[in-house]
Design an enzyme around this catalytic site. Structure first.
Site, mmCIF file in Angstrom:
data_model
loop_
_atom_site.group_PDB
_atom_site.id
_atom_site.type_symbol
_atom_site.label_atom_id
_atom_site.label_comp_id
_atom_site.label_asym_id
_atom_site.label_seq_id
_atom_site.Cartn_x
_atom_site.Cartn_y
_atom_site.Cartn_z
ATOM 1 N N ASN A 128 0.844 -1.194 0.000
ATOM 2 C CA ASN A 128 0.000 0.000 0.000
ATOM 3 C C ASN A 128 0.878 1.243 0.000
ATOM 4 O O ASN A 128 2.039 1.204 0.413
ATOM 5 C CB ASN A 128 -0.876 0.056 1.259
ATOM 6 C CG ASN A 128 -1.845 -1.095 1.348
ATOM 7 O OD1 ASN A 128 -2.706 -1.265 0.514
ATOM 8 N ND2 ASN A 128 -1.684 -1.906 2.391
ATOM 9 N N HIS A 129 0.282 2.350 -0.417
ATOM 10 C CA HIS A 129 0.932 3.649 -0.241
ATOM 11 C C HIS A 129 0.610 4.143 1.168
ATOM 12 O O HIS A 129 -0.396 4.810 1.403
ATOM 13 C CB HIS A 129 0.435 4.654 -1.282
ATOM 14 C CG HIS A 129 1.016 4.432 -2.641
ATOM 15 N ND1 HIS A 129 2.197 5.007 -3.050
ATOM 16 C CD2 HIS A 129 0.600 3.669 -3.680
ATOM 17 C CE1 HIS A 129 2.464 4.631 -4.283
ATOM 18 N NE2 HIS A 129 1.512 3.808 -4.686
#
Length: 204
Positions: A128-129
């Site tokens: 994920n960011h």
């Protein structure tokens, strides 16, 4: 030169021959030429693997692919070693078929077993960011660090429907079925059927 050859091969059948022969040229000739060109770039890739039109391939040195695997058009196969300290691993077994527009992205570890079938627009991601902490949310999304909650393991004979999403830290057991549009955030038992957002077991 290769691009020009592809254009010539695909242009003339449209004018002079039937669609069935044109389709044969696309599948038997164009795809095989493309696949022959791509096989050597990976850490390991069997010479029977077939690639459709490519969306994107990145970090191919950390990708291994078994025999008789078929990728539909515009698939994305990506690992991102430049964003992590330990090198990622993306391993795909044998006799798998991936629908068009699949997106498999790895910074940690993704293992896909044998005889796995996916529909189109399937996403499998171990990263994920950033996360949803207040500190992270104050950052621009493009500036958040890439993080992984854990590897993704998909065992043999799993069937994943169109537009399903498999998220980090998930283990999907042998023979499981993931319904179309499901978002899988937790482990799925062997031979379980899951659906929904987030995905829930609807049949064992």
């Amino acid at each position: 030169m290769i691009k020009i050859l592809f254009q010539v091969i695909t242009f003339f059948p449209r004018i002079f021959v039937s669609y069935s022969l044109y389709d044969f040229v696309q599948v038997a000739v164009i795809r095989k030429l493309r696949s022959f060109w791509l096989h050597p770039i990976f850490a390991q890739c069997h010479n029977s693997v077939i690639f459709g039109k490519i969306g994107r391939i990145h970090g191919y040195k950390y990708i291994t692919i078994g025999e008789k695997v078929n990728f539909g058009d515009f698939c994305y196969l990506t690992t991102w070693p430049e964003y992590v300290q330990e090198k990622p691993t993306l391993k795909i077994g044998s006799h798998c078929s991936f629908g068009g527009f699949n997106h498999i992205t790895c910074t940690n570890k993704i293992v896909i077993g044998n005889n796995v079938l996916t529909g189109r627009w399937v996403t499998i991601s171990d990263n994920n960011h950033g996360n949803t902490s207040y500190e992270m949310l104050q950052m621009h999304p493009t500036e958040r660090p890439i993080i992984s909650k854990g590897p993704v393991i998909i065992e043999d004979d799993v069937w994943i429907g169109d537009k399903a999403t498999i998220l980090a830290g998930v283990h999907i057991g042998k023979g499981a079925v993931i319904a179309a549009n499901a978002v899988v955030t937790k482990d799925v038992p062997a031979y379980g059927v899951v659906a929904g957002y987030p995905a829930r077991i609807i049949k064992r």
